[in-house]
Scaffold this motif. Structure first.
Motif, mmCIF file in Angstrom:
data_model
loop_
_atom_site.group_PDB
_atom_site.id
_atom_site.type_symbol
_atom_site.label_atom_id
_atom_site.label_comp_id
_atom_site.label_asym_id
_atom_site.label_seq_id
_atom_site.Cartn_x
_atom_site.Cartn_y
_atom_site.Cartn_z
ATOM 1 N N ALA A 54 62.690 -3.532 43.714
ATOM 2 C CA ALA A 54 61.913 -3.494 44.500
ATOM 3 C C ALA A 54 62.357 -4.469 45.994
ATOM 4 C CB ALA A 54 60.239 -3.794 44.131
ATOM 5 N N ASP A 55 63.118 -5.472 45.493
ATOM 6 C CA ASP A 55 63.425 -6.538 46.739
ATOM 7 C C ASP A 55 64.813 -5.779 47.115
ATOM 8 O OD1 ASP A 55 65.351 -7.219 44.524
ATOM 9 O OD2 ASP A 55 64.680 -9.054 44.421
ATOM 10 N N GLY A 56 65.260 -4.970 46.692
ATOM 11 C CA GLY A 56 66.389 -4.238 47.329
ATOM 12 C C GLY A 56 67.740 -4.756 46.656
ATOM 13 N N SER A 57 67.600 -5.565 45.633
ATOM 14 C CA SER A 57 68.923 -6.248 44.921
ATOM 15 C C SER A 57 69.317 -5.095 43.866
ATOM 16 C CB SER A 57 68.551 -7.553 44.227
ATOM 17 O OG SER A 57 67.544 -7.274 43.268
ATOM 18 N N GLU A 58 70.640 -4.813 43.802
ATOM 19 C CA GLU A 58 71.207 -3.872 43.167
ATOM 20 C C GLU A 58 72.290 -4.290 42.051
ATOM 21 O OE1 GLU A 58 72.776 -1.478 46.114
ATOM 22 O OE2 GLU A 58 71.165 -0.417 46.250
ATOM 23 N N ARG A 72 78.660 -6.489 39.337
ATOM 24 C CA ARG A 72 78.182 -6.964 40.595
ATOM 25 C C ARG A 72 76.662 -6.896 41.049
ATOM 26 N NH1 ARG A 72 82.264 -3.358 40.717
ATOM 27 N NH2 ARG A 72 80.904 -1.635 41.558
ATOM 28 N N PRO A 73 75.929 -7.665 40.145
ATOM 29 C CA PRO A 73 74.536 -7.974 40.299
ATOM 30 C C PRO A 73 74.194 -8.695 41.826
ATOM 31 C CG PRO A 73 74.974 -9.375 38.765
ATOM 32 C CD PRO A 73 76.120 -8.491 38.927
ATOM 33 N N HIS A 74 73.482 -8.213 42.509
ATOM 34 C CA HIS A 74 73.248 -8.724 43.810
ATOM 35 C C HIS A 74 72.432 -9.818 43.428
ATOM 36 C CE1 HIS A 74 73.971 -4.844 46.481
ATOM 37 N NE2 HIS A 74 75.103 -5.327 45.619
ATOM 38 N N SER A 75 72.463 -11.006 44.447
ATOM 39 C CA SER A 75 71.524 -12.012 44.182
ATOM 40 C C SER A 75 70.122 -11.535 44.601
ATOM 41 C CB SER A 75 71.893 -13.031 45.399
ATOM 42 O OG SER A 75 70.985 -14.352 45.068
ATOM 43 N N GLY A 76 69.092 -12.152 43.795
ATOM 44 C CA GLY A 76 67.768 -11.679 44.208
ATOM 45 C C GLY A 76 67.078 -11.280 42.639
ATOM 46 N N PRO A 77 65.863 -12.103 42.658
ATOM 47 C CA PRO A 77 65.370 -12.005 41.417
ATOM 48 C C PRO A 77 64.784 -10.649 40.921
ATOM 49 C CG PRO A 77 63.559 -12.567 43.048
ATOM 50 C CD PRO A 77 65.026 -12.373 43.701
ATOM 51 N N GLY A 78 64.944 -9.552 41.695
ATOM 52 C CA GLY A 78 64.409 -8.364 41.190
ATOM 53 C C GLY A 78 65.373 -7.494 40.259
ATOM 54 N N THR A 126 63.151 -14.124 32.445
ATOM 55 C CA THR A 126 62.323 -13.974 33.655
ATOM 56 C C THR A 126 63.448 -13.767 34.704
ATOM 57 O OG1 THR A 126 62.095 -16.049 34.499
ATOM 58 C CG2 THR A 126 60.335 -15.412 33.130
ATOM 59 N N GLY A 127 63.330 -13.014 35.884
ATOM 60 C CA GLY A 127 64.426 -12.723 36.676
ATOM 61 C C GLY A 127 64.863 -14.485 37.453
ATOM 62 N N GLU A 128 63.967 -15.181 37.565
ATOM 63 C CA GLU A 128 64.307 -16.439 38.311
ATOM 64 C C GLU A 128 65.113 -17.260 37.222
ATOM 65 O OE1 GLU A 128 61.035 -15.081 38.106
ATOM 66 O OE2 GLU A 128 60.842 -14.709 40.273
ATOM 67 N N ALA A 129 64.595 -17.031 36.026
ATOM 68 C CA ALA A 129 65.358 -17.985 35.021
ATOM 69 C C ALA A 129 66.579 -17.580 34.802
ATOM 70 C CB ALA A 129 64.751 -18.073 33.774
ATOM 71 N N ILE A 135 73.730 -17.780 38.208
ATOM 72 C CA ILE A 135 74.512 -18.018 39.515
ATOM 73 C C ILE A 135 73.859 -19.264 40.175
ATOM 74 C CG2 ILE A 135 75.107 -15.610 40.244
ATOM 75 C CD1 ILE A 135 72.771 -15.688 42.067
ATOM 76 N N GLY A 136 72.930 -19.869 39.521
ATOM 77 C CA GLY A 136 72.553 -21.264 39.844
ATOM 78 C C GLY A 136 71.032 -21.099 40.803
#
Length: 140
Positions: A54-58, A72-78, A126-129, A135-136
């Motif tokens: 939903a946040d546009g990360s792919e 190639r995961p995009h940075s973003g918790p989604g 979790t996405g954030e963890a 990636i930090g």
């Protein structure tokens, strides 16, 4: 960012990953798949998804009998939340090839081979963890 974390499931300390539950994988990934559904199943029987959170990360996600590769995961918790949900629902581990590190929740940790178990890093799924582990942490 060009790295490809992978997801594997181990059972009862066995050294080799075990087959994954494809129904669980499809249930988690299908709602986020923005690719051509006719191309999801590849010629070799593996699965391929292009997921968008939903946040546009792919990320492109490739699935075979014993592993999931997240390209190639995009940075973003989604998108990392999707990866975390996959790992949690499969009771699996996430492998970071750039550092040779396994990240997992407590359920998956108990099933790892002894040599991996001692070096694996326990995290919340979790996405954030997961994003922070791979990636930090996000800067505020």
């Amino acid at each position: 960012m060009s790295y490809s974390p992978s997801i594997y499931k181990f059972v009862e300390g066995c050294d080799a990953p075990v087959p994954l539950d494809l129904k669980v994988i499809q249930a988690v990934l299908s709602p986020y798949d923005v690719g051509d559904p006719d191309l999801t199943v590849m010629e070799d029987g593996g699965l391929e998804y292009w997921v968008r959170a939903a946040d546009g990360s792919e990320a492109e996600i490739f699935v075979d009998q014993t592993g999931i590769q997240v390209e190639r995961p995009h940075s973003g918790p989604g998108v990392f939340a999707i990866v975390a949900e996959l790992a949690a629902r499969l009771a699996a581990v996430i492998f970071d090839p750039s550092r040779g590190t396994f990240f997992c929740g407590s359920e998956a940790h108990a099933h790892l081979p002894a040599d991996i178990r001692h070096e694996a890093v326990l995290i919340d799924m979790t996405g954030e963890a997961v994003e922070a582990a791979l990636i930090g942490p996000r800067s505020s």
